[in-house]
Motif scaffolding. Structure first.
Motif, mmCIF file in Angstrom:
data_model
loop_
_atom_site.group_PDB
_atom_site.id
_atom_site.type_symbol
_atom_site.label_atom_id
_atom_site.label_comp_id
_atom_site.label_asym_id
_atom_site.label_seq_id
_atom_site.Cartn_x
_atom_site.Cartn_y
_atom_site.Cartn_z
ATOM 1 N N LEU A 190 0.824 -1.205 0.000
ATOM 2 C CA LEU A 190 0.000 0.000 0.000
ATOM 3 C C LEU A 190 0.862 1.261 0.000
ATOM 4 O O LEU A 190 0.643 2.178 -0.789
ATOM 5 C CB LEU A 190 -0.950 0.011 1.204
ATOM 6 C CG LEU A 190 -1.815 1.254 1.368
ATOM 7 C CD1 LEU A 190 -2.752 1.432 0.181
ATOM 8 C CD2 LEU A 190 -2.605 1.185 2.659
ATOM 9 N N ALA A 191 1.872 1.315 0.880
ATOM 10 C CA ALA A 191 2.760 2.480 0.940
ATOM 11 C C ALA A 191 3.509 2.659 -0.381
ATOM 12 O O ALA A 191 3.642 3.779 -0.877
ATOM 13 C CB ALA A 191 3.745 2.330 2.094
ATOM 14 N N TYR A 192 3.977 1.560 -0.951
ATOM 15 C CA TYR A 192 4.679 1.599 -2.235
ATOM 16 C C TYR A 192 3.771 2.163 -3.330
ATOM 17 O O TYR A 192 4.179 3.041 -4.092
ATOM 18 C CB TYR A 192 5.169 0.200 -2.605
ATOM 19 C CG TYR A 192 5.683 0.090 -4.009
ATOM 20 C CD1 TYR A 192 6.966 0.528 -4.339
ATOM 21 C CD2 TYR A 192 4.893 -0.443 -5.022
ATOM 22 C CE1 TYR A 192 7.438 0.434 -5.637
ATOM 23 C CE2 TYR A 192 5.364 -0.541 -6.319
ATOM 24 C CZ TYR A 192 6.628 -0.103 -6.624
ATOM 25 O OH TYR A 192 7.101 -0.190 -7.905
ATOM 26 N N ASN A 193 2.550 1.662 -3.390
ATOM 27 C CA ASN A 193 1.604 2.128 -4.407
ATOM 28 C C ASN A 193 1.275 3.612 -4.238
ATOM 29 O O ASN A 193 1.166 4.343 -5.223
ATOM 30 C CB ASN A 193 0.335 1.286 -4.394
ATOM 31 C CG ASN A 193 0.574 -0.104 -4.935
ATOM 32 O OD1 ASN A 193 1.476 -0.330 -5.728
ATOM 33 N ND2 ASN A 193 -0.226 -1.058 -4.490
ATOM 34 N N LEU A 194 1.129 4.056 -2.998
ATOM 35 C CA LEU A 194 0.856 5.479 -2.744
ATOM 36 C C LEU A 194 2.040 6.348 -3.178
ATOM 37 O O LEU A 194 1.862 7.384 -3.823
ATOM 38 C CB LEU A 194 0.539 5.715 -1.272
ATOM 39 C CG LEU A 194 -0.817 5.212 -0.797
ATOM 40 C CD1 LEU A 194 -0.903 5.280 0.728
ATOM 41 C CD2 LEU A 194 -1.942 6.005 -1.431
ATOM 42 N N LEU A 195 3.243 5.938 -2.822
ATOM 43 C CA LEU A 195 4.443 6.716 -3.170
ATOM 44 C C LEU A 195 4.670 6.773 -4.676
ATOM 45 O O LEU A 195 4.993 7.825 -5.223
ATOM 46 C CB LEU A 195 5.683 6.108 -2.509
ATOM 47 C CG LEU A 195 5.931 6.498 -1.061
ATOM 48 C CD1 LEU A 195 7.007 5.613 -0.459
ATOM 49 C CD2 LEU A 195 6.335 7.953 -0.965
ATOM 50 N N THR A 196 4.514 5.643 -5.338
ATOM 51 C CA THR A 196 4.824 5.604 -6.769
ATOM 52 C C THR A 196 3.718 6.205 -7.634
ATOM 53 O O THR A 196 3.969 6.537 -8.793
ATOM 54 C CB THR A 196 5.128 4.165 -7.235
ATOM 55 O OG1 THR A 196 4.030 3.311 -6.895
ATOM 56 C CG2 THR A 196 6.402 3.652 -6.578
ATOM 57 N N SER A 197 2.544 6.362 -7.083
ATOM 58 C CA SER A 197 1.456 6.965 -7.866
ATOM 59 C C SER A 197 1.404 8.483 -7.703
ATOM 60 O O SER A 197 0.738 9.167 -8.478
ATOM 61 C CB SER A 197 0.107 6.354 -7.481
ATOM 62 O OG SER A 197 -0.231 6.709 -6.161
ATOM 63 N N GLU A 198 2.108 9.008 -6.738
ATOM 64 C CA GLU A 198 2.094 10.451 -6.455
ATOM 65 C C GLU A 198 3.258 11.125 -7.175
ATOM 66 O O GLU A 198 4.423 10.828 -6.896
ATOM 67 C CB GLU A 198 2.191 10.683 -4.945
ATOM 68 C CG GLU A 198 2.238 12.126 -4.532
ATOM 69 C CD GLU A 198 1.048 12.930 -5.024
ATOM 70 O OE1 GLU A 198 1.282 13.977 -5.654
ATOM 71 O OE2 GLU A 198 -0.092 12.512 -4.793
ATOM 72 N N ALA A 214 5.810 13.021 -4.813
ATOM 73 C CA ALA A 214 6.462 12.310 -3.707
ATOM 74 C C ALA A 214 7.843 11.829 -4.129
ATOM 75 O O ALA A 214 8.047 11.373 -5.247
ATOM 76 C CB ALA A 214 5.609 11.132 -3.270
ATOM 77 N N GLU A 215 8.788 11.944 -3.216
ATOM 78 C CA GLU A 215 10.133 11.412 -3.413
ATOM 79 C C GLU A 215 10.461 10.534 -2.223
ATOM 80 O O GLU A 215 10.264 10.929 -1.083
ATOM 81 C CB GLU A 215 11.170 12.530 -3.504
ATOM 82 C CG GLU A 215 11.121 13.326 -4.773
ATOM 83 C CD GLU A 215 12.240 14.343 -4.875
ATOM 84 O OE1 GLU A 215 13.171 14.317 -4.044
ATOM 85 O OE2 GLU A 215 12.184 15.172 -5.786
ATOM 86 N N LYS A 274 9.822 17.402 1.357
ATOM 87 C CA LYS A 274 10.374 18.296 0.349
ATOM 88 C C LYS A 274 9.350 18.402 -0.774
ATOM 89 O O LYS A 274 8.856 17.395 -1.265
ATOM 90 C CB LYS A 274 11.675 17.732 -0.201
ATOM 91 C CG LYS A 274 12.273 18.511 -1.321
ATOM 92 C CD LYS A 274 13.494 17.814 -1.876
ATOM 93 C CE LYS A 274 13.871 18.394 -3.213
ATOM 94 N NZ LYS A 274 14.811 17.580 -3.931
ATOM 95 N N LEU A 275 9.033 19.593 -1.165
ATOM 96 C CA LEU A 275 8.102 19.795 -2.267
ATOM 97 C C LEU A 275 8.884 19.920 -3.558
ATOM 98 O O LEU A 275 9.868 20.631 -3.644
ATOM 99 C CB LEU A 275 7.265 21.046 -2.047
ATOM 100 C CG LEU A 275 6.362 21.050 -0.814
ATOM 101 C CD1 LEU A 275 5.665 22.399 -0.674
ATOM 102 C CD2 LEU A 275 5.350 19.933 -0.905
#
Length: 84
Positions: free
Chosen positions: A53-61, A64-65, A81-82
């Motif tokens: 779930l965390a991976y999917n959220l990070l890679t879809s945003e 996000a870095e 960081k923006l």
């Protein structure tokens, strides 16, 4: 003259993107994430301990870095960081 037997090396995969943790190759079909702000290495999702779930959220945003634990510990990288 040194002759290399190319047949001897057939079937041995060249490691192009070694995982920053396990050092095995990170392939296109692997769940993997890049330490974009820090070391620039790729990491298998399971090696980092990221849940699916965390991976999917990070890679879809797009904004996000992800930064690996080693870079967070050894560099002055802000936790948030923006992207500009």
């Amino acid at each position: 003259m040194h002759v290399v037997d190319n047949n001897r090396y057939q079937g041995v995969a060249t490691i192009v993107y070694p995982c920053g943790i396990c050092k095995r190759n990170v392939d296109d079909n692997d769940d993997a994430i890049l330490c974009e702000t820090g070391c620039g290495l790729w990491y298998h999702r399971v090696c980092t301990g990221l849940t699916e779930l965390a991976y999917n959220l990070l890679t879809s945003e797009d904004n996000a870095e992800w930064v690996c634990n080693a870079c967070i510990a050894s560099k002055t990288i802000p936790l948030v960081k923006l992207k500009t």
